[in-house]
Enzyme design. Structure first.
Site, mmCIF file in Angstrom:
data_model
loop_
_atom_site.group_PDB
_atom_site.id
_atom_site.type_symbol
_atom_site.label_atom_id
_atom_site.label_comp_id
_atom_site.label_asym_id
_atom_site.label_seq_id
_atom_site.Cartn_x
_atom_site.Cartn_y
_atom_site.Cartn_z
ATOM 1 N N CYS A 380 0.844 -1.195 0.000
ATOM 2 C CA CYS A 380 0.000 0.000 0.000
ATOM 3 C C CYS A 380 0.885 1.253 0.000
ATOM 4 O O CYS A 380 1.498 1.574 -1.015
ATOM 5 C CB CYS A 380 -0.970 -0.031 1.183
ATOM 6 S SG CYS A 380 -2.365 1.107 1.008
ATOM 7 N N HIS A 519 -3.501 -5.265 -0.099
ATOM 8 C CA HIS A 519 -3.040 -5.834 1.172
ATOM 9 C C HIS A 519 -3.063 -7.361 1.108
ATOM 10 O O HIS A 519 -4.019 -8.001 1.556
ATOM 11 C CB HIS A 519 -3.917 -5.338 2.321
ATOM 12 C CG HIS A 519 -3.725 -3.893 2.648
ATOM 13 N ND1 HIS A 519 -2.787 -3.453 3.562
ATOM 14 C CD2 HIS A 519 -4.322 -2.783 2.149
ATOM 15 C CE1 HIS A 519 -2.823 -2.137 3.628
ATOM 16 N NE2 HIS A 519 -3.741 -1.699 2.788
ATOM 17 N N GLU A 521 -1.541 -9.483 2.848
ATOM 18 C CA GLU A 521 -1.481 -10.139 4.163
ATOM 19 C C GLU A 521 -2.847 -10.573 4.660
ATOM 20 O O GLU A 521 -2.965 -11.500 5.478
ATOM 21 C CB GLU A 521 -0.823 -9.198 5.186
ATOM 22 C CG GLU A 521 -1.643 -7.980 5.601
ATOM 23 C CD GLU A 521 -1.468 -6.771 4.691
ATOM 24 O OE1 GLU A 521 -1.837 -5.657 5.112
ATOM 25 O OE2 GLU A 521 -0.970 -6.946 3.566
#
Length: 547
Positions: A380, A519, A521
């Site tokens: 990001c 993102h 993750e």
């Protein structure tokens, strides 16, 4: 028929209700049942999207664009069931819905009260998806006795009465403190917590007791007697080396069996724990260690980057190495040379964030990773910092920056390589945003598709050229700088389907240098590590073996 399990907490907060809920969901899956998990939070914010990471930790984003509590990340990581907007609600959202209905006249002029209007709204939320799964696990945030949580406790009491007998179960998580001076495990706090719970009409079927060690038989029998539960429904939740041992530990304590017994499901399907045995094996049989520097601005609270820390752990499992993540305040590099702080690390990661503070330090960390050929992962804002660094130091744009930073200063100080995203395509329609819009829920949120360049590092990592990842941002790299940046080695290797928005950049002739606007993750799991994190740690492992 869906069976409901309500998880409450007492004595103190942060005992691990989210982890216990997630582990129980995984255990029920291991026995062949389908599950969904929900979080009911008493705070008055509509959602955590505008809450400070220092106070609340990270914001977990769902595929359908909801900004939710970080516990939903635990739910996904342990069960693999993608969370939805209907899996998280706060008091703020409940009251907002009630007031909207009142303004529309839906209540036909009645006096609006907590009971029945607020509690009915909560019950309607809980009932969404009834019949879709075998078990619905609903975690109530906070602790019993909190004044803001009372409407939720009353709602689940009513809900259990509305459903058929035996369709709802209550699991209460408490603390058993150990007094070292006297060598005693104290049960009184749990007794008082259960007493408080029973005073509002709820009686626990299962007690999960957090403790440093096992619960002796004498204390277990005492808890069962005074809390009115079966002795085999008193479950010890001991401190663990890894949270991913929780399903095995709870199974050894008999939590899943206690749940099935309480629902009178007999004979109980045999559990298949192979998935969690493999996860445990990968944790304890790591064959090396890699050091990853996480250069961010919210390092005072590790939960601010919870999903990143967990995704690195998953990637370590995939590569049979232990990942030692170390947190470094980006502001340090605005005053000091980053080299003494970053030398010795095998990889560098710059996560997301908002605002200008610390950004110049992040840019220096990017430059260090690029010039020293150290694996770099920008997420990001970390991708935007990589683009700005390349624009300044490679493409000859010394004042390259972001509109986000100009706004904070009240004047234009930079050439806006990163600009405020004003419109984008979501599904079949165009979304428009202005800088003056309200902050909550106005970013580019949720899952979006990206097309990857064939032969790129990211395409090789994913094993495909079409991906879907979750976003949470309101600023975007300006594609008009693409040609200049690519001429100097920064490849735009992933873009939106219409080609207007950059999703991924990578540096040519570098061991591993990738920045992503999304993102990744958020989608990583211990039994299914995210491919980018797995490849990042693989690159870090290769560096560690060269040192």
């Amino acid at each position: 028929m869906t069976r409901y399990i309500f998880i409450t907490g007492g004595v103190v907060s942060s005992l691990g209700k989210g982890l216990a809920s997630a582990a129980l969901g995984a255990l029920l899956q291991a026995r062949g049942f389908t599950v969904r998990l929900r979080k009911l939070d008493p705070y008055l914010n509509v959602d955590p999207g505008t809450m400070s990471p220092f106070e609340h930790g990270e914001v977990f984003v769902t595929d359908d664009g909801a900004e939710t509590d970080l516990d939903l990340g635990h739910y996904e990581r342990f069960t693999g069931v993608a969370a939805r907007a209907t899996d998280s609600v706060s008091s703020g959202r409940i009251y907002s819905n009630v007031l909207e209905k009142e303004r529309r006249g839906d209540y036909l002029g009645k006096t609006i009260q907590v009971i029945p209007h607020v509690t009915n709204e909560i019950k309607e939320f809980i009932d969404i998806g009834d019949g879709e799964v075998d078990f619905m696990l609903c975690e109530i945030g906070g602790t019993v006795g909190d004044i803001e949580g009372l409407p939720f406790f009353e709602a689940i009491r009513q809900f259990s009465q509305d459903k058929a007998r035996g369709q709802c179960l209550f699991m209460h998580l408490t603390l058993l403190p150990y007094i070292k001076a006297s060598g005693e495990l104290k049960t009184k706090p749990t007794q008082h917590s259960v007493k408080e719970l029973r005073s509002i009409g709820l009686a626990p079927d299962i007690l999960v007791c957090r403790s440093e060690g096992p619960i002796p038989a004498k204390e277990r029998e005492k808890l069962a007697l005074f809390c009115n539960v079966r002795p085999d429904a008193v479950i010890a939740a001991q401190d663990l080396t890894s949270i991913y041992d929780a399903p095995l530990a709870y199974h050894a304590e008999g939590l899943d069996q206690a749940v099935l017994d309480a629902f009178m499901i007999s004979p109980a399907p045999r559990p298949n724990m192979a998935r969690w045995d493999d996860v445990h094996d990968r944790i304890v049989r790591a064959e090396g260690e890699v050091r990853v520097a996480i250069v961010g601005k919210y390092i005072q609270l590790e939960d601010a980057y919870k999903s990143i820390a967990e995704a690195l752990t998953h990637a370590g499992m995939a590569n049979r190495v232990r990942v030692r993540a170390e947190w470094i305040d980006a502001e340090i590099f605005e005053k000091e040379d980053p080299a003494p702080h970053l030398e010795g690390f095998h990889a560098i990661l710059v996560p997301g964030g908002f605002g200008e503070r610390g950004t110049e330090g992040k840019i220096k960390a990017v430059e260090f990773a690029r010039t020293r050929k150290i694996p770099y992962f920008g997420i990001c804002l970390g991708m935007q910092m990589a683009v700005i660094e390349a624009a300044r130091n490679l493409a000859g744009i010394p004042d390259a920056g972001s509109e986000e930073f100009d706004d904070e200063a009240g004047e234009a100080r930079f050439t806006p390589v990163v600009y405020h995203l004003k419109e984008w395509i979501q599904g079949n329609h165009t979304v428009a945003r202005k800088k003056t819009d309200a902050k909550g829920g106005t970013m580019r949120l949720g899952a979006y598709t990206a097309h990857l360049k064939e032969g790129s590092t990211v395409a090789k990592a994913y094993g495909t050229t079409v991906i879907e990842e979750r976003h949470r941002h309101r600023y975007e790299v300006d594609m008009s700088f693409r040609a200049a940046l690519e001429d100097h080695g920064l490849l735009f290797s992933g873009v939106s389907p219409d080609g207007r928005l950059p999703e991924i950049v990578e540096v040519k002739d570098h061991p591993w240098f990738i920045g992503v606007q999304f993102h990744p993750e958020l989608k990583s799991k211990p039994f299914a590590p995210h491919p980018l994190f797995a490849d990042f740690v693989r690159a870090a492992r290769d560096v560690s073996r060269l040192v």
